[in-house]
Design a protein around this motif. Structure first.
Motif, mmCIF file in Angstrom:
data_model
loop_
_atom_site.group_PDB
_atom_site.id
_atom_site.type_symbol
_atom_site.label_atom_id
_atom_site.label_comp_id
_atom_site.label_asym_id
_atom_site.label_seq_id
_atom_site.Cartn_x
_atom_site.Cartn_y
_atom_site.Cartn_z
ATOM 1 N N PHE A 164 0.940 -1.202 -0.092
ATOM 2 C CA PHE A 164 -0.001 -0.123 0.073
ATOM 3 C C PHE A 164 0.911 1.274 -0.041
ATOM 4 O O PHE A 164 2.020 1.213 0.627
ATOM 5 N N PHE A 165 0.542 2.371 -0.825
ATOM 6 C CA PHE A 165 0.880 3.741 -0.647
ATOM 7 C C PHE A 165 -0.253 4.255 0.062
ATOM 8 O O PHE A 165 -1.204 4.540 -0.484
ATOM 9 N N PRO A 166 -0.018 4.623 1.331
ATOM 10 C CA PRO A 166 -1.086 5.401 2.153
ATOM 11 C C PRO A 166 -0.671 6.884 1.983
ATOM 12 O O PRO A 166 0.406 7.606 2.358
ATOM 13 N N PHE A 167 -1.658 7.657 1.231
ATOM 14 C CA PHE A 167 -1.600 9.079 1.043
ATOM 15 C C PHE A 167 -2.564 9.768 1.795
ATOM 16 O O PHE A 167 -3.672 9.894 1.143
ATOM 17 N N PRO A 168 -2.142 10.201 2.949
ATOM 18 C CA PRO A 168 -3.187 11.002 3.709
ATOM 19 C C PRO A 168 -3.719 12.235 2.909
ATOM 20 O O PRO A 168 -2.825 13.004 2.227
ATOM 21 N N GLY A 169 -4.826 12.494 2.502
ATOM 22 C CA GLY A 169 -5.542 13.625 2.071
ATOM 23 C C GLY A 169 -5.906 13.270 0.657
ATOM 24 O O GLY A 169 -6.612 14.328 -0.010
ATOM 25 N N VAL A 170 -5.397 12.130 0.043
ATOM 26 C CA VAL A 170 -5.753 11.978 -1.375
ATOM 27 C C VAL A 170 -7.319 11.877 -1.224
ATOM 28 O O VAL A 170 -7.899 11.221 -0.430
ATOM 29 N N PRO A 171 -8.128 12.090 -2.645
ATOM 30 C CA PRO A 171 -9.581 11.853 -2.493
ATOM 31 C C PRO A 171 -9.848 10.406 -2.372
ATOM 32 O O PRO A 171 -9.212 9.466 -2.983
ATOM 33 N N ALA A 172 -11.390 10.053 -2.257
ATOM 34 C CA ALA A 172 -11.494 8.676 -2.598
ATOM 35 C C ALA A 172 -11.637 8.342 -3.721
ATOM 36 O O ALA A 172 -12.013 9.225 -4.781
ATOM 37 N N GLY A 173 -11.352 7.039 -4.397
ATOM 38 C CA GLY A 173 -11.378 6.668 -5.468
ATOM 39 C C GLY A 173 -12.494 5.699 -5.715
ATOM 40 O O GLY A 173 -13.270 5.701 -4.810
ATOM 41 N N GLN A 174 -12.845 5.234 -6.889
ATOM 42 C CA GLN A 174 -14.102 4.439 -7.356
ATOM 43 C C GLN A 174 -13.737 3.355 -8.240
ATOM 44 O O GLN A 174 -13.105 3.584 -9.404
ATOM 45 N N PRO A 175 -13.505 2.195 -7.403
ATOM 46 C CA PRO A 175 -13.031 0.882 -8.497
ATOM 47 C C PRO A 175 -14.183 0.911 -9.547
ATOM 48 O O PRO A 175 -15.204 0.974 -9.682
ATOM 49 N N GLY A 176 -13.508 0.674 -10.856
ATOM 50 C CA GLY A 176 -14.325 0.507 -12.023
ATOM 51 C C GLY A 176 -13.471 0.195 -13.310
ATOM 52 O O GLY A 176 -12.148 -0.074 -13.100
ATOM 53 N N ARG A 177 -13.956 0.409 -14.229
ATOM 54 C CA ARG A 177 -13.304 0.016 -15.917
ATOM 55 C C ARG A 177 -12.035 0.977 -16.045
ATOM 56 O O ARG A 177 -12.024 1.885 -15.670
ATOM 57 N N GLY A 178 -11.028 0.005 -16.428
ATOM 58 C CA GLY A 178 -9.658 0.570 -16.421
ATOM 59 C C GLY A 178 -9.016 0.546 -15.273
ATOM 60 O O GLY A 178 -7.692 1.127 -15.139
ATOM 61 N N GLN A 179 -9.324 -0.314 -14.363
ATOM 62 C CA GLN A 179 -8.396 -0.496 -13.192
ATOM 63 C C GLN A 179 -8.635 -2.053 -12.802
ATOM 64 O O GLN A 179 -9.370 -3.031 -13.144
#
Length: 301
Positions: free
Chosen positions: A62-77
């Motif tokens: 894991f890369f823990p990046f405090p302050g990074v926005p929430a992602g959304q798992p989906g196409r292209g990942q």
């Protein structure tokens, strides 16, 4: 030319390093085998979990990046990371996760194997896949990866990368998607390429990249030549200290890595104390004081 030997490691993005440690070491029972920093951003942790030695095929990082926005798992990942557990342990796992306040969903893989689906505290999709093959000994502990779900903007092109470049074999195709097995690991290392997935968004709770195994540097350099011949965007050889790597962006949008099995995580600390101290490469050792001042302290769960 030998193909890759299945999954090496999976790297995802987290929001909070302590919460990440509490879940993966405390709830899932994986060992923190390396506490280091992101080599491209040395003021950020890079945390590695796995079996007792963090062997290839068990390492979730894991890369823990405090302050990074929430992602959304989906196409292209890459989407859902699947861990192998004994099939007889799934009821115990459901109880363990429920006692930790983790919502669980009972399901089955495309191949029919029973699974328990859930998400980590950042929303990263995970599953425990029950396996009864030889080598899955009794107990409830996670044995390593059972496979991965990949979602592509160009699934046909991604399928060609998996089969023609990486040496996977297509084992199944139906209305839900396609299933691929690695040449080395067989059905215990399944990649599922589903249909009809909504677009994704990078951020915490998403997979950053998936790494595939080769035994050593000569095999890596051979794969590098093959990747370069495809003209896919490629990093060239990169020394990650615990392994050597080649990164490339496959046509469906996902970042893939090919990584060596050697030298492993005991190259800079003994097996009995893996993950206890902050380990830095020679390039970053001179920055230790500044790095340690910026990184939040971590306590064992």
């Amino acid at each position: 030319m030998n193909p890759v030997n299945g999954l090496h490691h999976i790297t995802a993005v987290a929001a909070d390093p302590q919460r990440n440690l509490d879940f993966y070491a405390g709830v899932l029972g994986l060992r923190l085998v390396k506490k280091t920093v992101n080599q491209d951003d040395p003021f950020t942790y890079h945390l590695y979990y796995g079996d007792a030695l963090g062997r290839p095929g068990t390492a979730m990082t894991f890369f823990p990046f405090p302050g990074v926005p929430a992602g959304q798992p989906g196409r292209g990942q890459p989407l859902e990371t699947r861990f192998a557990v004994p099939a007889t342990a799934l009821d115990d796992w459901r109880a363990r996760l429920a006692s930790a306040g983790v919502a669980v969903e009972q399901a089955s893989a495309a191949t029919g194997a029973p699974m328990v689906r859930f998400r980590d505290p950042d929303g990263l999709p995970l599953a425990l896949m029950g396996q009864s093959e030889a080598g899955i000994e009794p107990g409830i502990a996670i044995r390593g990866f059972a496979g991965m779900t990949l979602s592509s903007h160009r699934p046909e092109a991604t399928a060609r990368v998996l089969t023609e470049l990486l040496g996977y074999t297509e084992a199944q195709s139906d209305d839900e998607g396609r299933v691929f097995h690695s040449a080395d690991s067989g059905p215990g290392d399944q990649l599922h390429l589903p249909h009809d997935v909504a677009p994704g968004q990078p951020g915490y709770g998403t997979v950053h990249h998936v790494a595939f195994r080769v035994p050593d540097r000569p095999a890596l350099l051979e794969m590098l030549e093959r990747v370069q011949a495809t003209r896919m965007p490629c990093s060239g050889e990169v020394d990650r200290f615990y392994f050597r790597s080649v990164y490339f962006r496959e046509p469906g949008g996902m970042l893939f890595e090919i990584a060596t099995d050697d030298p492993g995580f005991t190259v800079d600390e003994p097996a009995e104390s893996l993950g206890e101290a902050l380990k830095l490469t020679e390039a970053h050792e001179g920055m230790r004081e500044a790095i340690e001042l910026q990184l939040p302290p971590l306590s064992s769960p």
